[in-house]
Motif scaffolding. Structure first.
Motif, PDB file in Angstrom:
ATOM      1  N   MET A 117       0.843  -1.198   0.000  1.00 42.28           N
ATOM      2  CA  MET A 117       0.000   0.000   0.000  1.00 42.28           C
ATOM      3  C   MET A 117       0.878   1.248   0.000  1.00 42.28           C
ATOM      4  O   MET A 117       2.032   1.217   0.405  1.00 42.28           O
ATOM      5  N   GLY A 118       0.296   2.343  -0.488  1.00 42.95           N
ATOM      6  CA  GLY A 118       1.070   3.570  -0.635  1.00 42.95           C
ATOM      7  C   GLY A 118       0.991   4.433   0.614  1.00 42.95           C
ATOM      8  O   GLY A 118      -0.094   4.806   1.048  1.00 42.95           O
ATOM      9  N   GLN A 119       2.140   4.752   1.206  1.00 45.12           N
ATOM     10  CA  GLN A 119       2.180   5.628   2.376  1.00 45.12           C
ATOM     11  C   GLN A 119       2.815   6.962   1.966  1.00 45.12           C
ATOM     12  O   GLN A 119       3.735   6.987   1.164  1.00 45.12           O
ATOM     13  N   ALA A 120       2.309   8.035   2.547  1.00 50.53           N
ATOM     14  CA  ALA A 120       2.884   9.348   2.235  1.00 50.53           C
ATOM     15  C   ALA A 120       2.614  10.330   3.376  1.00 50.53           C
ATOM     16  O   ALA A 120       1.663  10.157   4.144  1.00 50.53           O
ATOM     17  N   TRP A 121       3.463  11.332   3.453  1.00 47.67           N
ATOM     18  CA  TRP A 121       3.228  12.480   4.328  1.00 47.67           C
ATOM     19  C   TRP A 121       2.757  13.636   3.466  1.00 47.67           C
ATOM     20  O   TRP A 121       3.247  13.830   2.356  1.00 47.67           O
ATOM     21  N   LEU A 122       1.839  14.380   4.023  1.00 44.39           N
ATOM     22  CA  LEU A 122       1.390  15.600   3.362  1.00 44.39           C
ATOM     23  C   LEU A 122       1.646  16.737   4.337  1.00 44.39           C
ATOM     24  O   LEU A 122       1.084  16.751   5.442  1.00 44.39           O
ATOM     25  N   THR A 123       2.518  17.660   3.930  1.00 43.66           N
ATOM     26  CA  THR A 123       2.891  18.739   4.837  1.00 43.66           C
ATOM     27  C   THR A 123       2.600  20.086   4.185  1.00 43.66           C
ATOM     28  O   THR A 123       2.243  20.164   3.019  1.00 43.66           O
ATOM     29  N   GLY A 124       2.780  21.125   4.963  1.00 47.98           N
ATOM     30  CA  GLY A 124       2.523  22.474   4.457  1.00 47.98           C
ATOM     31  C   GLY A 124       1.797  23.272   5.518  1.00 47.98           C
ATOM     32  O   GLY A 124       1.595  22.788   6.635  1.00 47.98           O
ATOM     33  N   ALA A 125       1.391  24.484   5.159  1.00 54.31           N
ATOM     34  CA  ALA A 125       0.752  25.370   6.137  1.00 54.31           C
ATOM     35  C   ALA A 125      -0.566  24.767   6.623  1.00 54.31           C
ATOM     36  O   ALA A 125      -0.858  24.738   7.811  1.00 54.31           O
ATOM     37  N   ASP A 126      -1.358  24.260   5.702  1.00 54.56           N
ATOM     38  CA  ASP A 126      -2.657  23.693   6.073  1.00 54.56           C
ATOM     39  C   ASP A 126      -3.002  22.552   5.111  1.00 54.56           C
ATOM     40  O   ASP A 126      -3.881  22.693   4.254  1.00 54.56           O
ATOM     41  N   PRO A 127      -2.308  21.413   5.237  1.00 48.43           N
ATOM     42  CA  PRO A 127      -2.518  20.330   4.275  1.00 48.43           C
ATOM     43  C   PRO A 127      -3.940  19.779   4.293  1.00 48.43           C
ATOM     44  O   PRO A 127      -4.441  19.324   3.261  1.00 48.43           O
ATOM     45  N   ALA A 128      -4.617  19.857   5.453  1.00 47.16           N
ATOM     46  CA  ALA A 128      -5.976  19.318   5.535  1.00 47.16           C
ATOM     47  C   ALA A 128      -6.928  20.117   4.653  1.00 47.16           C
ATOM     48  O   ALA A 128      -7.754  19.551   3.930  1.00 47.16           O
ATOM     49  N   ALA A 129      -6.784  21.456   4.705  1.00 42.05           N
ATOM     50  CA  ALA A 129      -7.656  22.300   3.885  1.00 42.05           C
ATOM     51  C   ALA A 129      -7.401  22.038   2.406  1.00 42.05           C
ATOM     52  O   ALA A 129      -8.342  21.949   1.605  1.00 42.05           O
ATOM     53  N   ALA A 130      -6.125  21.896   2.035  1.00 45.43           N
ATOM     54  CA  ALA A 130      -5.791  21.641   0.632  1.00 45.43           C
ATOM     55  C   ALA A 130      -6.348  20.293   0.181  1.00 45.43           C
ATOM     56  O   ALA A 130      -6.957  20.171  -0.887  1.00 45.43           O
ATOM     57  N   MET A 131      -6.169  19.296   1.010  1.00 43.60           N
ATOM     58  CA  MET A 131      -6.591  17.939   0.672  1.00 43.60           C
ATOM     59  C   MET A 131      -8.119  17.839   0.568  1.00 43.60           C
ATOM     60  O   MET A 131      -8.636  17.013  -0.178  1.00 43.60           O
ATOM     61  N   GLU A 132      -8.827  18.680   1.291  1.00 41.91           N
ATOM     62  CA  GLU A 132     -10.301  18.636   1.228  1.00 41.91           C
ATOM     63  C   GLU A 132     -10.827  18.990  -0.159  1.00 41.91           C
ATOM     64  O   GLU A 132     -11.983  18.686  -0.478  1.00 41.91           O
ATOM     65  N   ASN A 133      -9.986  19.610  -0.996  1.00 45.82           N
ATOM     66  CA  ASN A 133     -10.410  19.866  -2.376  1.00 45.82           C
ATOM     67  C   ASN A 133     -10.473  18.592  -3.207  1.00 45.82           C
ATOM     68  O   ASN A 133     -11.001  18.597  -4.316  1.00 45.82           O
ATOM     69  N   MET A 134      -9.910  17.507  -2.683  1.00 42.76           N
ATOM     70  CA  MET A 134      -9.858  16.245  -3.437  1.00 42.76           C
ATOM     71  C   MET A 134     -10.773  15.168  -2.879  1.00 42.76           C
ATOM     72  O   MET A 134     -11.059  14.186  -3.561  1.00 42.76           O
ATOM     73  N   VAL A 135     -11.189  15.309  -1.614  1.00 45.05           N
ATOM     74  CA  VAL A 135     -11.953  14.244  -0.937  1.00 45.05           C
ATOM     75  C   VAL A 135     -13.121  14.845  -0.167  1.00 45.05           C
ATOM     76  O   VAL A 135     -13.065  16.014   0.238  1.00 45.05           O
ATOM     77  N   PRO A 136     -14.189  14.081   0.071  1.00 50.44           N
ATOM     78  CA  PRO A 136     -15.338  14.625   0.815  1.00 50.44           C
ATOM     79  C   PRO A 136     -15.229  14.469   2.332  1.00 50.44           C
ATOM     80  O   PRO A 136     -16.101  14.944   3.057  1.00 50.44           O
ATOM     81  N   GLY A 137     -14.181  13.834   2.822  1.00 53.17           N
ATOM     82  CA  GLY A 137     -14.045  13.647   4.265  1.00 53.17           C
ATOM     83  C   GLY A 137     -13.723  14.957   4.970  1.00 53.17           C
ATOM     84  O   GLY A 137     -13.112  15.855   4.386  1.00 53.17           O
ATOM     85  N   ASP A 138     -14.133  15.059   6.233  1.00 55.00           N
ATOM     86  CA  ASP A 138     -13.824  16.239   7.042  1.00 55.00           C
ATOM     87  C   ASP A 138     -12.418  16.066   7.610  1.00 55.00           C
ATOM     88  O   ASP A 138     -12.237  15.459   8.653  1.00 55.00           O
TER      89      ASP A 138
END
Lengths: 125, 352
Positions: free
Chosen positions: B36-57
């Motif tokens: 399975m693919g593992q990754a880190w997502l970093t940055g100022a606000d990765p959760a807000a950015a990632m929400e543009n791709m997924v419907p999860g909160d």
């Protein structure tokens, strides 16, 4: 055991007069894994050598069963309905699939004896 | 062994699928899911950015909390499903830990690189293995080697030393049982795996039992029960979309998903219990009691814990209620079956 004949599709045949009992070999059941269902042909139906004669389902997958001989199905192993695992525990005995009345005993010559079948499995296993 | 997403994976180990499955439900099973693919997502606000791709909160994730969500296309179809965890400080990363499916990982990560450019940084993790320890004995086994893991609630994660190895441990899995997924540095992966397998309760479990366990637990397998042509609402995954996201949208296909939440869907994923012994495999046509074609089986096989065949599939919504009699077309025969509320086997997650 010594009068058993074997097919390249890993079925065994045991002959009594013009009746042949057919099942899958120990090698086949080892490859399939845990058998959970066997779909047997209808009694009275006609099958022809190399043709479909049911399906054996393991936890892994469904696999076709081919009849190594042509003839009329005269009996199926109804014990497999409630105890399909007989195919794993006693494949070349109580785990038999069906019996047929042979159309042509000459078809037996197309099958391998135990020694030839063992060699076949060693080469193709 | 079988090819799976470019990896050579064991369908079963020594016990065979049936015993591996039953052992996991009775004690503990160890699964190598390093593909399975593992990754880190970093940055100022990765959760807000990632929400543009997924419907999860994801913005609502507390540190250490884990959530299941899906990448969607602009029709609301599912491109992949994934787990997202907000890391707990102190970690070497203050970001999101993401785990995606092996078969989709290259496409997922490429899509993330593009979509998140400028807002968040994706770091693929190529030097960590991932193993799952699942089953009622998983907690007592892991607690022998790691402090505090037995009281972690379901869907939380933390960084913890396991037998002295620096691991990221989450209380989650894919079997319906209590258990963990453990991300291990590559150099220690074999040793730690052997340590866990050395416990009397633990057996190695292959892909075959992984599939039958998740099927009994009613969990979707990507590429089978969910794909680009199914939406989270059709798939019965509304629970994974938080209130704020349902109301505000802001994810691909939001208009379609929101309309489906409001107005309903024309087909739904359901559990299917065949009456006889014959398994109904993926692709089996589903018919109504009076013979109309109403859907297709998407996963099906034998459920060792159920002791008989089980399946999942999509049916027209009028036939989706539990108990509805249906028929399955298996090798030209119509076999009686009924719609069954999922899961087939009660999930036994640890909720603290």
């Amino acid at each position: 055991m010594s009068d058993m004949k074997f097919s390249e599709e890993h079925e065994w045949v045991s002959v009594d007069g013009d009746i042949a009992t057919i099942g899958i070999t120990n090698f086949a059941q080892e490859q399939l894994g845990d058998v959970v269902f066997v779909d047997l042909p209808e009694v009275g139906g006609q099958v022809s050598q190399g043709g479909d004669a049911g399906v054996v389902e393991s936890v892994k997958a469904a696999s076709e069963v081919y009849t190594p001989l042509s003839g009329e199905i005269v009996e199926v192993n109804e014990d497999l309905e409630s105890a399909p695992d007989l195919v794993n525990t006693d494949p070349e005995g109580d785990g038999w699939f069906f019996k047929l009345r042979m159309d042509d005993t000459a078809e037996l010559d197309d099958l391998m004896d135990a020694a030839a079948y063992k060699k076949f499995c060693d080469e193709h296993g | 062994m079988a090819g799976f997403a470019g990896y050579d994976m064991p369908i079963q180990y020594g016990l065979g699928i049936m015993k591996e499955h039953l052992h996991t439900r009775a004690a503990a099973g160890l699964f190598d899911v390093s593909h399975m693919g593992q990754a880190w997502l970093t940055g100022a606000d990765p959760a807000a950015a990632m929400e543009n791709m997924v419907p999860g909160d994801l913005q609502g994730l507390a540190p250490g909390q884990q959530r299941y969500t899906q990448f969607l296309n602009d029709k609301g179809g599912i491109l992949d499903d994934l787990m997202v965890t907000r890391a707990v400080k102190p970690l070497d990363h203050d970001g999101l830990f993401v785990v995606v499916n092996a078969a989709c990982k290259d496409a997922d990560f490429a899509r993330m690189e593009t979509a998140l450019a400028g807002d968040a940084k994706l770091e693929r993790i190529e030097d960590r293995a991932l193993v799952a320890l699942q089953g009622p004995a998983a907690a007592s086994v892991l607690a022998r080697f790691a402090d505090g893991v037995d009281t972690m609630p379901f869907m939380t994660a933390k960084r913890v030393a396991v037998a002295g190895v620096d691991c990221l441990v989450s209380r989650s899995g894919y079997s319906g049982e209590d258990g963990y997924e453990v991300s291990i540095p590559e150099s220690d992966a074999l040793g730690l795996t052997e340590t866990l397998l050395g416990c009397a309760e633990v057996e190695a479990i292959g892909l075959g039992a992984r599939d039958s366990l998740r099927l009994e637990a009613g969990l979707c397998l990507y590429g089978h029960d969910i794909d680009e042509g199914t939406t989270p609402i059709e798939a019965g995954l509304l629970w994974s979309i938080g209130k704020r996201r349902r109301a505000d949208g802001g994810f691909p296909g939001a208009e379609i998903v929101q309309a489906q939440i409001r107005e309903g869907v024309s087909r739904k994923r359901v559990g299917i219990l065949p009456e006889g012994r014959a398994p109904a495999r993926e692709g089996t046509e589903i018919l109504s009691a009076d013979g109309a074609s109403i859907g297709t089986v998407t996963s099906g096989g034998f459920g060792p814990t159920v002791g008989g065949p089980v399946a999942m599939g999509y049916v027209a919504v009028d036939f989706a209620a539990a108990g509805t009699p249906i028929q399955l077309s298996v090798r030209g025969k119509l076999l009686p079956a009924a719609v069954k509320k999922l899961p087939f086997v009660e999930q036994r997650y640890y909720r603290g």
